[in-house]
Write a protein that holds these residues in place. Structure first.
Motif, PDB file in Angstrom:
ATOM      1  N   LEU A  36       0.873  -1.103   0.060  1.00  0.00           N
ATOM      2  CA  LEU A  36      -0.008  -0.022   0.023  1.00  0.00           C
ATOM      3  C   LEU A  36       0.891   1.388   0.060  1.00  0.00           C
ATOM      4  O   LEU A  36       0.623   2.271  -0.543  1.00  0.00           O
ATOM      5  CB  LEU A  36      -0.884  -0.085   1.065  1.00  0.00           C
ATOM      6  N   ALA A  37       1.896   1.294   0.610  1.00  0.00           N
ATOM      7  CA  ALA A  37       2.973   2.399   0.759  1.00  0.00           C
ATOM      8  C   ALA A  37       3.619   2.527  -0.911  1.00  0.00           C
ATOM      9  O   ALA A  37       3.655   3.595  -1.309  1.00  0.00           O
ATOM     10  CB  ALA A  37       4.189   2.027   1.440  1.00  0.00           C
ATOM     11  N   LEU A  38       3.921   1.260  -1.340  1.00  0.00           N
ATOM     12  CA  LEU A  38       4.283   1.472  -2.795  1.00  0.00           C
ATOM     13  C   LEU A  38       3.315   2.151  -3.733  1.00  0.00           C
ATOM     14  O   LEU A  38       3.793   2.839  -4.419  1.00  0.00           O
ATOM     15  CB  LEU A  38       4.464   0.025  -3.214  1.00  0.00           C
ATOM     16  N   ALA A  39       1.904   1.717  -3.574  1.00  0.00           N
ATOM     17  CA  ALA A  39       0.803   2.376  -4.259  1.00  0.00           C
ATOM     18  C   ALA A  39       0.848   3.661  -4.152  1.00  0.00           C
ATOM     19  O   ALA A  39       0.582   4.663  -5.341  1.00  0.00           O
ATOM     20  CB  ALA A  39      -0.287   1.687  -4.055  1.00  0.00           C
ATOM     21  N   VAL A  40       1.222   4.211  -2.967  1.00  0.00           N
ATOM     22  CA  VAL A  40       0.939   5.717  -2.535  1.00  0.00           C
ATOM     23  C   VAL A  40       2.182   6.329  -3.351  1.00  0.00           C
ATOM     24  O   VAL A  40       2.098   7.487  -4.215  1.00  0.00           O
ATOM     25  CB  VAL A  40       1.116   6.165  -1.161  1.00  0.00           C
TER      26      VAL A  40
END
Length: 505
Positions: free
Chosen positions: A21-25
Motif C-alpha cells: 500500500l505504501a508502494l501504491a502511494v
C-alpha cells in the motif's frame, strides 16, 4: 535522487503487506508528477485564449515548473535523508496538491506561473523520496519487481498524460475550461496524504550529508540569469541588460564550481560531487543528458503550438495524434534494456539518436509538403520513428552513464543525472524563444495566415532539434561501449545501489 541506506529492511517489514500500500502511494505520486508535464502542454492554447497569456508566459508555465524541479531535486533528497523520507514526502505531496489548486483557480497569467513554480518546487521535495522509500521498505530480492512496476508507470504516464489533458480540456467540465487539468490532482493528493501517513514507514540515512545552501543559491541564480533573459529577451527587443545577464551567468557558474571545491575540502558535503567528472564517460554522459533534455524541451512545446494554434486542431485531436509517439517510446524502451543493450551496448543509444534525427527530418519534409492540409495519420510515421528512437535512449541511458562510476558514488551520480535531465528541459524551453518565436511571422498570424506562419516556425524549430540531437550522437561516442557493473567501492566505504530508475520528463 539521493543516497540511500543499503541495509535491507527486516524480514518482518518485508512480509508486511502494508508495504504494498505504501508502494501504491509513492507510485501514485510519481504518476502525478509525470502526467503533470505532458498534461499541461496539451492545454497551452486553451490557457492562452482564456487568460490572455503571452507566448513568453506560455514558456514560463512549463519552464517555471521544470526549473524549480531541477533546482530542488538534490536538496529535496538531502532533506529526506536528514529529516525523514516519509515526512518530507508528505510535505511535498501536500505542497504539490495545494499548488495544483492554486494553478486551477489562477485568473492571472503571472499568478499561474508563480503557482507552477511552487508546484515544481514541491515536486522536488516529493519525487526524490520515492526510490529512497522503496529501498528502505523492500528487501533486495523484491526490488526488481518494484522497479519493473515503475517502468510501467513511466510508460503509462507518457501515454495517458496528453490524452487525459485533451479530454479534460475538451469536455470543459462545469465551464472550467483548462482548469480541471490541475484540479484533478486535489482528490488524488488528499487520498495520498491520508494513506501515506498511515502506511509509509519513516526512514533516514544513517549518515546524512549537510545542506549546501550556498551551492543551491549559486546554481539556481546562474540558471535564472541564463534563462530569464533568454525567455523574455525577444519581447523586449533583446536589450543590453539581457546579454549582460547571460554573460554574468558564466561567472556565477564559475563561482559555483570554486565553492563546491571549497565545500568538498571543508566538510565533504557539496551539492555536486565534482570528482564524478573525472570519469570521462560520466562527464560525456552528463552532456548527453543535458543536450537530450534541451531537444525534448524544444520539441514538445513547439509541437503543441504547431498543431493547436497553427493548424487549429482541438486539444483532443492533438492529444490523439501523439499516441503513435508514446507507443513507440514504450515498445522500444521495453526491448532496449532487456534484449538490445546487453548485446550491442552504446550502439543502441546511438541508433536511437539517429532514428530520432531521421524522424525529425521526415517531419520537416511532411510539414512542408502537405502544408496546412496535413492530417494526423500523415504525422504517424515520423512520430513512430521519433518515439522508437527516444525509447532506445531514455531507458538504458542512466545505467550506461554510471557504468564506470565508482559504486560509492552511484547514488550521487544518479541524482546529478536526474537534475541534469530536468535542467536541460528548462534550457530547451527557454530556447523556444530563439528556435521558434523568432521565426514566427506575427504579421502573417494577424492577417489570418497562422497555419503557414506556425508551420514555418515549426520547421525552423525542428532544425534546432535535429542539431541538438547531432550533438547528442557525437557525445555518445565517449560513453562505455558496454554497460558494466560500477567500479567497486573503496575499501572501508559503504556500497550504494548500483542503479536506480529515474523519473522521466
Amino acid at each position: 535522487m539521493t543516497t540511500t541506506a543499503t541495509t535491507d529492511p527486516p524480514l518482518e517489514g518485508a512480509a508486511d503487506r502494508r508495504r504494498w500500500l505504501a508502494l501504491a502511494v509513492v507510485m501514485t505520486a510519481s504518476f502525478m508528477d509525470l502526467v503533470d508535464v505532458t498534461i499541461v502542454n496539451i492545454a497551452m492554447p486553451s490557457i492562452q485564449q482564456d487568460i490572455g497569456a503571452s507566448f513568453s508566459i506560455l514558456q514560463w508555465i512549463t519552464e517555471g515548473y521544470a526549473l524549480a524541479f531541477a533546482a530542488g531535486l538534490i536538496t529535496g533528497g538531502r532533506l529526506g535523508d536528514i529529516y525523514g523520507r516519509r515526512r518530507v514526502f508528505l510535505l511535498g505531496m501536500g505542497g504539490f496538491t495545494l499548488a495544483s489548486m492554486l494553478c486551477g483557480i489562477a485568473g492571472d497569467p503571472q499568478l499561474l506561473v508563480a503557482a507552477r513554480v511552487l508546484q515544481g518546487a514541491t515536486a522536488a521535495l516529493m519525487v526524490p523520496q520515492v526510490l529512497a522509500i522503496v529501498h528502505a521498505t523492500f528487501p533486495a530480492h523484491e526490488r526488481g519487481k518494484v522497479f519493473g512496476m515503475f517502468g510501467a508507470i513511466v510508460g503509462l504516464g507518457a501515454v495517458s498524460g496528453p490524452i487525459l489533458g485533451a479530454l479534460l480540456t475538451q469536455w470543459n467540465l462545469f465551464g472550467l475550461e483548462w482548469r480541471p487539468i490541475f484540479l484533478v490532482n486535489l482528490p488524488v493528493g488528499i487520498a495520498g496524504l491520508i494513506l501515506g501517513r498511515t502506511f509509509i514507514s519513516e526512514s533516514k540515512a544513517p549518515q546524512a550529508l549537510k545542506l549546501d545552501l550556498v551551492g543551491v543559491v549559486l546554481a539556481t541564480g546562474g540558471v535564472l540569469m541564463l534563462l530569464y533573459p533568454l525567455t523574455q529577451g525577444r519581447e523586449h527587443g533583446w536589450p543590453l541588460w539581457g546579454n549582460l545577464c547571460m554573460a554574468g551567468s558564466v561567472l556565477v557558474f564559475a563561482a559555483f564550481v570554486l565553492y563546491e571545491r571549497h565545500k568538498t575540502c571543508k566538510d565533504g558535503s557539496p551539492l555536486v560531487e565534482l570528482s564524478l567528472f573525472k570519469v570521462k564517460s560520466f562527464a560525456a554522459g552528463i552532456g548527453v543528458e543535458l543536450a537530450f533534455g534541451i531537444a525534448c524541451g524544444i520539441f514538445f512545446l513547439i509541437w503543441t503550438l504547431y498543431m493547436q494554434i497553427g493548424l487549429g486542431w482541438s486539444p483532443l485531436r492533438a492529444g490523439l495524434t501523439g499516441i503513435p509517439f508514446s507507443i513507440g517510446v514504450s515498445v522500444a524502451a521495453g526491448i532496449s534494456v532487456q534484449k538490445l543493450v546487453p548485446r550491442f551496448g552504446r550502439k543502441v543509444l546511438q541508433a536511437g539518436a539517429v532514428a530520432m534525427m531521421a524522424g525529425v527530418m521526415l517531419y520537416i519534409w511532411e510539414s512542408h509538403h502537405f502544408g496546412t492540409d496535413i492530417q494526423p495519420w500523415q504525422m504517424a510515421l515520423p512520430l513512430i520513428v521519433m518515439g522508437l528512437g527516444m525509447g532506445l535512449i531514455v531507458a538504458p541511458l542512466t545505467e550506461t552513464v554510471i557504468a564506470k562510476v565508482p559504486q560509492e558514488h552511484s547514488g550521487s551520480a544518479s541524482g546529478l543525472i536526474n537534475t541534469t535531465q530536468q535542467l536541460g528541459n528548462a534550457v530547451g524551453l527557454g530556447l523556444v524563444s530563439v528556435a521558434f518565436f523568432n521565426a514566427l511571422d506575427e504579421r502573417a498570424v494577424a492577417q489570418g495566415r497562422a497555419g503557414q506562419a506556425f508551420g514555418e516556425a515549426f520547421r525552423h524549430g525542428m532544425w534546432w532539434v535535429a542539431g541538438v540531437l547531432a550533438v547528442v550522437l557525437a557525445l555518445m561516442f565517449v560513453l562505455p561501449r558496454k554497460s558494466a557493473a560500477p567500479a567497486p567501492a573503496a575499501e572501508g566505504e559503504p556500497a550504494e545501489p548500483a542503479k536506480e530508475p529515474l523519473a522521466a520528463h
